[in-house]
Each structure stands twice: as structure tokens, then as C-alpha cells.
Design an enzyme around this catalytic site. Sequence first.
Site, mmCIF file in Angstrom:
data_model
loop_
_atom_site.group_PDB
_atom_site.id
_atom_site.type_symbol
_atom_site.label_atom_id
_atom_site.label_comp_id
_atom_site.label_asym_id
_atom_site.label_seq_id
_atom_site.Cartn_x
_atom_site.Cartn_y
_atom_site.Cartn_z
ATOM 1 N N LEU A 73 10.690 -17.552 50.367
ATOM 2 C CA LEU A 73 11.890 -17.365 49.593
ATOM 3 C C LEU A 73 13.022 -15.676 49.066
ATOM 4 C CD1 LEU A 73 9.819 -19.941 47.266
ATOM 5 C CD2 LEU A 73 12.403 -20.543 48.680
ATOM 6 N N PRO A 74 13.307 -16.061 48.729
ATOM 7 C CA PRO A 74 14.909 -14.711 48.114
ATOM 8 C C PRO A 74 14.204 -14.081 47.150
ATOM 9 C CG PRO A 74 15.915 -16.121 47.777
ATOM 10 C CD PRO A 74 15.153 -17.128 48.492
ATOM 11 N N LYS A 179 5.737 -3.575 50.572
ATOM 12 C CA LYS A 179 7.302 -3.904 51.351
ATOM 13 C C LYS A 179 8.183 -3.145 50.113
ATOM 14 C CE LYS A 179 9.940 -5.863 53.149
ATOM 15 N NZ LYS A 179 10.683 -7.339 53.095
ATOM 16 N N LYS A 248 17.703 -5.789 45.706
ATOM 17 C CA LYS A 248 16.932 -6.442 45.477
ATOM 18 C C LYS A 248 15.059 -5.946 45.751
ATOM 19 C CE LYS A 248 15.277 -9.584 47.279
ATOM 20 N NZ LYS A 248 13.211 -9.431 48.326
#
Length: 302
Positions: A73-74, A179, A248
Site C-alpha cells: 500500500l502507498p 527504507k 512521501k
Amino acid sequence: MAAAATPLGFIGLGMMGLPMARSLLRHGRALVACDPSEAARDALSEGAGAGAVRFAATPAGVAETAETVVLVLPDSKAVAQVVEGPGGLLAALRPGHLVVDMGSSLPAETRRLAAAAAERGAAFLDAPVSGGVAKARDGTLAIMLGGDDEPCARAEPVLREMGAPPIRTGPVGSAHAMKALNNYVYAAGLLAAAEAVRMAEALGLDLHVFTDVLNASSGRNVATETKLKSDVLTGRYAAGFQLGLMRKDLETAGSIAAETGLDAPGLSLCRALWAEAVEKLGPRVDNLEIHRFLGQRETAPR
């Protein structure tokens, strides 16, 4: 195949999720999937073997069938909606369930959701990936994995069907942190390369030779090695990772800086430039269009 006997849950069939799900199908997995996009569901079904794919109307419906559920999912907001929203996973979780978040989420949110899952006897891991759409298609993604030993050992066979053996990063949330920090380092390298190319162009230098110099010298990074000639100098801008997603990830790195109390001026610069680029170009263009954005910016006053 034996792997197909127990279905694997898969939620999120977007740009990365769809090729990752297809990689699992190639390894003989049976999937019970969930995605609101009819086109994405049709794309996953196309070419799949008989009975290899079926769909659930809600995330809870996935958990009712599959003990292991992969999320691609984003962002954390989408993960929280899938886990805690109406028809969400949380209410359906039971002891033995394993949820693996392979998106790029906020580490603090990951820890919170892991605690909520643990209250129901389930395990929640973070396993974000690096490599983009091309490696998702090939099943060669780099995968980081955070969580306790026993659930991580259970997740590894599934993860190996989408990429290289996962790199264990520590407790839950650590993989999402690493990440985000990795993507900050990539973004900084890409920004430096794009700015240098713009200056070299203004000097009338041969940009292909300049790229060769970078890659034979200390300026070499993954952007110069794999992106400049093929996508930046050609204006193709097709790395397969959206500008908005890079922004993001930089904001996630910013949340880590705030959490740790560290002043990170280089990160602040990257965040500001990517925010400006998203405002000018939109979030869906490729992240390499930071090069085009730099060319459009007004020259700073002297």
C-alpha cells in the site's frame, strides 16, 4: 504445487503490488486478493492458472481465508485504513495470523499497528522493498525485514519469491526506518547528479562523456550508473517510481529526524525541493523529473 494448497492473502495491486503478486503466482502460490480497482483485479486474473486467484470484498475477508497477508500500500494512512477501518484486517485477526507490510510506512505507525495485532495474538512485520517496478516484475527486489525471529522465519519463504533473501534489520519498524533513510540517500544522490548535469549542459560539455567520468570517479552513485544515460539525458524519465512517493519517503525520513532530535539540513533541503517539484509537476510523474524541474526553476539571484 504444495505452495498453492494454502492461499496467501495479498492486499494492494498498484504499480508495485501487481507485479509482486504475479511473481508469487509464478512460484505456484494461490492468492486471495483485495483491491478496489476492477482493472487491477482483472490484470491479476489474466493469465493466472485455474483457481490460482480469487478475490475478497474486504481486507477482513482476506484474513478469513489466509493466515499470512501481504500488504503493498502507498503509505501509513492507507495501511491504517486497511487494518483498522470498516471491514479491516484487525477485527478478523486471530492467533497465528501474520501480516507483512511491504509498503513504505511511518516506523512509529508500524510499531503501533504491530502492538494492536499482538493484542489479538497476531504478528505484524515490516518488509519494505527497493528496486522499483522493473525488479518487482523480475522478482529480484531488495527486501528489508523487521520483527521478531519466529514470524520473520515464517515470512521469509514468501518474501524470497518476490526478491533476494531479505536483510534482517532488527525489531518491527526498523525496516521501514531503514527504507526511508535509504531513499533519502538516493534522493540526495539523484539531486546532486541532476544539478551537475544541468551545470555541465550550461557549459556545453558532452553529457555522455561527463556521465562516464562520474561513473569512473568518486561521484558515482546508483543514479549516475543506472539513470542518467537511459532516462535523464534522453528525457525518457521512466524509472517507475513516482515523484510524490519520493516526497512521501523524504517526509518519513523527516519524521525520523524529528523523533531523534537530529538537525539534518541536507534532508531539509531535499524535502523542500521535492515538495516544490510535486507542486509544480504533480505527484504522479516519475521521480527522475526532478531533473526537468531543476531546468524550469528560475535562476537564483546573484
